[in-house]
Design a protein around this motif. Structure first.
Motif, PDB file in Angstrom:
ATOM      1  N   THR A  22       0.839  -1.198   0.000  1.00 34.99           N
ATOM      2  CA  THR A  22       0.000   0.000   0.000  1.00 34.99           C
ATOM      3  C   THR A  22       0.876   1.250   0.000  1.00 34.99           C
ATOM      4  N   THR A  23       0.245   2.390  -0.226  1.00 36.33           N
ATOM      5  CA  THR A  23       0.961   3.668  -0.175  1.00 36.33           C
ATOM      6  C   THR A  23       1.641   3.842   1.177  1.00 36.33           C
ATOM      7  N   GLU A  24       0.951   3.480   2.254  1.00 40.56           N
ATOM      8  CA  GLU A  24       1.512   3.624   3.597  1.00 40.56           C
ATOM      9  C   GLU A  24       2.758   2.754   3.772  1.00 40.56           C
ATOM     10  N   GLN A  25       2.724   1.535   3.247  1.00 37.29           N
ATOM     11  CA  GLN A  25       3.886   0.644   3.349  1.00 37.29           C
ATOM     12  C   GLN A  25       5.051   1.184   2.522  1.00 37.29           C
ATOM     13  N   ILE A  26       4.759   1.707   1.331  1.00 35.25           N
ATOM     14  CA  ILE A  26       5.810   2.280   0.478  1.00 35.25           C
ATOM     15  C   ILE A  26       6.422   3.497   1.173  1.00 35.25           C
ATOM     16  N   GLU A  27       5.581   4.353   1.764  1.00 30.70           N
ATOM     17  CA  GLU A  27       6.107   5.532   2.469  1.00 30.70           C
ATOM     18  C   GLU A  27       6.934   5.139   3.689  1.00 30.70           C
ATOM     19  N   ALA A  28       6.566   4.057   4.352  1.00 32.95           N
ATOM     20  CA  ALA A  28       7.366   3.571   5.476  1.00 32.95           C
ATOM     21  C   ALA A  28       8.746   3.118   4.989  1.00 32.95           C
ATOM     22  N   ARG A  29       8.813   2.603   3.779  1.00 28.94           N
ATOM     23  CA  ARG A  29      10.070   2.121   3.199  1.00 28.94           C
ATOM     24  C   ARG A  29      10.919   3.261   2.635  1.00 28.94           C
ATOM     25  N   TYR A  30      10.287   4.172   1.864  1.00 29.16           N
ATOM     26  CA  TYR A  30      11.034   5.193   1.128  1.00 29.16           C
ATOM     27  C   TYR A  30      10.883   6.620   1.662  1.00 29.16           C
ATOM     28  N   GLY A  31       9.954   6.850   2.590  1.00 30.79           N
ATOM     29  CA  GLY A  31       9.682   8.205   3.056  1.00 30.79           C
ATOM     30  C   GLY A  31       8.551   8.814   2.234  1.00 30.79           C
ATOM     31  N   LYS A  32       8.270  10.084   2.497  1.00 31.73           N
ATOM     32  CA  LYS A  32       7.184  10.780   1.793  1.00 31.73           C
ATOM     33  C   LYS A  32       7.546  10.976   0.320  1.00 31.73           C
ATOM     34  N   SER A  33       6.542  10.951  -0.510  1.00 31.77           N
ATOM     35  CA  SER A  33       6.719  11.190  -1.942  1.00 31.77           C
ATOM     36  C   SER A  33       7.250  12.601  -2.166  1.00 31.77           C
ATOM     37  N   ILE A  34       8.190  12.741  -3.119  1.00 27.50           N
ATOM     38  CA  ILE A  34       8.708  14.072  -3.444  1.00 27.50           C
ATOM     39  C   ILE A  34       7.950  14.693  -4.606  1.00 27.50           C
ATOM     40  N   GLU A  35       7.186  13.860  -5.330  1.00 25.59           N
ATOM     41  CA  GLU A  35       6.480  14.371  -6.502  1.00 25.59           C
ATOM     42  C   GLU A  35       5.461  13.335  -6.979  1.00 25.59           C
ATOM     43  N   THR A  36       4.318  13.828  -7.442  1.00 26.29           N
ATOM     44  CA  THR A  36       3.348  12.966  -8.121  1.00 26.29           C
ATOM     45  C   THR A  36       3.669  13.062  -9.601  1.00 26.29           C
ATOM     46  N   THR A  37       3.674  11.930 -10.286  1.00 26.57           N
ATOM     47  CA  THR A  37       4.059  11.916 -11.684  1.00 26.57           C
ATOM     48  C   THR A  37       3.042  11.123 -12.505  1.00 26.57           C
ATOM     49  N   ARG A  38       3.186  11.158 -13.794  1.00 26.04           N
ATOM     50  CA  ARG A  38       2.252  10.473 -14.682  1.00 26.04           C
ATOM     51  C   ARG A  38       2.475   8.960 -14.614  1.00 26.04           C
ATOM     52  N   PRO A  39       1.416   8.204 -14.342  1.00 25.73           N
ATOM     53  CA  PRO A  39       1.574   6.742 -14.236  1.00 25.73           C
ATOM     54  C   PRO A  39       1.621   6.065 -15.598  1.00 25.73           C
ATOM     55  N   LYS A  40       2.224   4.902 -15.613  1.00 24.39           N
ATOM     56  CA  LYS A  40       2.231   4.054 -16.808  1.00 24.39           C
ATOM     57  C   LYS A  40       1.076   3.066 -16.681  1.00 24.39           C
ATOM     58  N   CYS A  41       0.364   2.855 -17.750  1.00 21.57           N
ATOM     59  CA  CYS A  41      -0.801   1.976 -17.764  1.00 21.57           C
ATOM     60  C   CYS A  41      -0.418   0.562 -17.320  1.00 21.57           C
ATOM     61  N   PRO A  42      -1.226  -0.110 -16.525  1.00 21.74           N
ATOM     62  CA  PRO A  42      -2.551   0.245 -16.037  1.00 21.74           C
ATOM     63  C   PRO A  42      -2.555   0.960 -14.691  1.00 21.74           C
ATOM     64  N   ALA A  43      -1.406   1.362 -14.177  1.00 17.36           N
ATOM     65  CA  ALA A  43      -1.377   2.105 -12.911  1.00 17.36           C
ATOM     66  C   ALA A  43      -2.211   3.374 -13.063  1.00 17.36           C
ATOM     67  N   THR A  44      -2.839   3.804 -11.986  1.00 17.35           N
ATOM     68  CA  THR A  44      -3.683   4.996 -12.027  1.00 17.35           C
ATOM     69  C   THR A  44      -3.059   6.171 -11.286  1.00 17.35           C
ATOM     70  N   VAL A  45      -2.067   5.890 -10.443  1.00 17.66           N
ATOM     71  CA  VAL A  45      -1.365   6.910  -9.668  1.00 17.66           C
ATOM     72  C   VAL A  45       0.114   6.530  -9.661  1.00 17.66           C
ATOM     73  N   ALA A  46       0.995   7.531  -9.733  1.00 15.64           N
ATOM     74  CA  ALA A  46       2.435   7.257  -9.622  1.00 15.64           C
ATOM     75  C   ALA A  46       3.073   8.330  -8.746  1.00 15.64           C
ATOM     76  N   GLU A  47       3.944   7.877  -7.855  1.00 19.05           N
ATOM     77  CA  GLU A  47       4.637   8.784  -6.939  1.00 19.05           C
ATOM     78  C   GLU A  47       6.143   8.579  -7.070  1.00 19.05           C
ATOM     79  N   MET A  48       6.891   9.663  -6.870  1.00 16.18           N
ATOM     80  CA  MET A  48       8.348   9.632  -6.936  1.00 16.18           C
ATOM     81  C   MET A  48       8.916   9.762  -5.525  1.00 16.18           C
ATOM     82  N   TYR A  49       9.925   8.947  -5.242  1.00 14.89           N
ATOM     83  CA  TYR A  49      10.590   8.947  -3.943  1.00 14.89           C
ATOM     84  C   TYR A  49      12.094   9.016  -4.175  1.00 14.89           C
TER      85      TYR A  49
END
Length: 166
Positions: free
Chosen positions: A24-51
């Motif tokens: 989940t987003t929470e698990q990813i943030e626990a691993r990498y920290g807060k997202s530094i940027e929201t970016t365009r996702p690659k299909c079929p992803a609907t959301v993409a975050e940069m860390y």
């Protein structure tokens, strides 16, 4: 007497590796920290975050609130907007982090980029065919194949339902 570096290696080997795909987003943030940027996702992803963590830029694509792919680029400390090659050792560590898929190398091939240049591309696939990884052009990408398989199954079921009407 065991040397500290050797002891650290043994301890790292003893720590179980947990898969990252599907987190989940929470698990990813626990691993990498807060997202530094929201970016365009690659299909079929609907959301993409940069860390950014430990000298790597990591783009994570989410589908239905779970990580679907992760792309790693090694930041050049001399030029922060440039990237370095990811070594084979570093790629192996990234593969081990997704141990649930037991990714194994398929080897490398030469491919032609959009600009016409040739480069080597390394491919890995899980034994259960549920994930794959590709390394080329200084990007190491690992992605789940479960989403595509689920979408294919859903589409097949939808078509079958539509045909029942005839």
């Amino acid at each position: 007497v065991m040397k500290p570096a050797l002891l650290l290696c043994f301890l790292l080997l003893a720590v179980p590796a947990h898969g990252r795909l599907g987190e989940t987003t929470e698990q990813i943030e626990a691993r990498y920290g807060k997202s530094i940027e929201t970016t365009r996702p690659k299909c079929p992803a609907t959301v993409a975050e940069m860390y950014e963590k430990n000298g790597f830029r990591i783009m994570v694509g989410f589908y239905e609130a779970k990580s679907y792919y992760e792309e790693f680029q090694k930041i050049d400390p001399e030029k922060p907007n440039s990237f370095l090659e990811i070594t084979e050792t570093e790629r192996n560590w990234l593969l081990k982090a997704n141990e649930q898929y037991r990714l194994s190398p398929l080897g490398s091939t030469m491919v032609t980029a959009e600009d016409g240049t040739q480069h080597e591309e390394w491919r890995y696939v899980s034994y259960d065919r549920q994930a794959e990884a590709i390394y080329g052009l200084k990007v190491f990408a690992i992605r789940s194949l479960r989403v595509e398989k689920q979408k294919e199954a859903d589409e097949k079921k939808r078509l079958e339902e539509n045909l029942k009407e005839f």
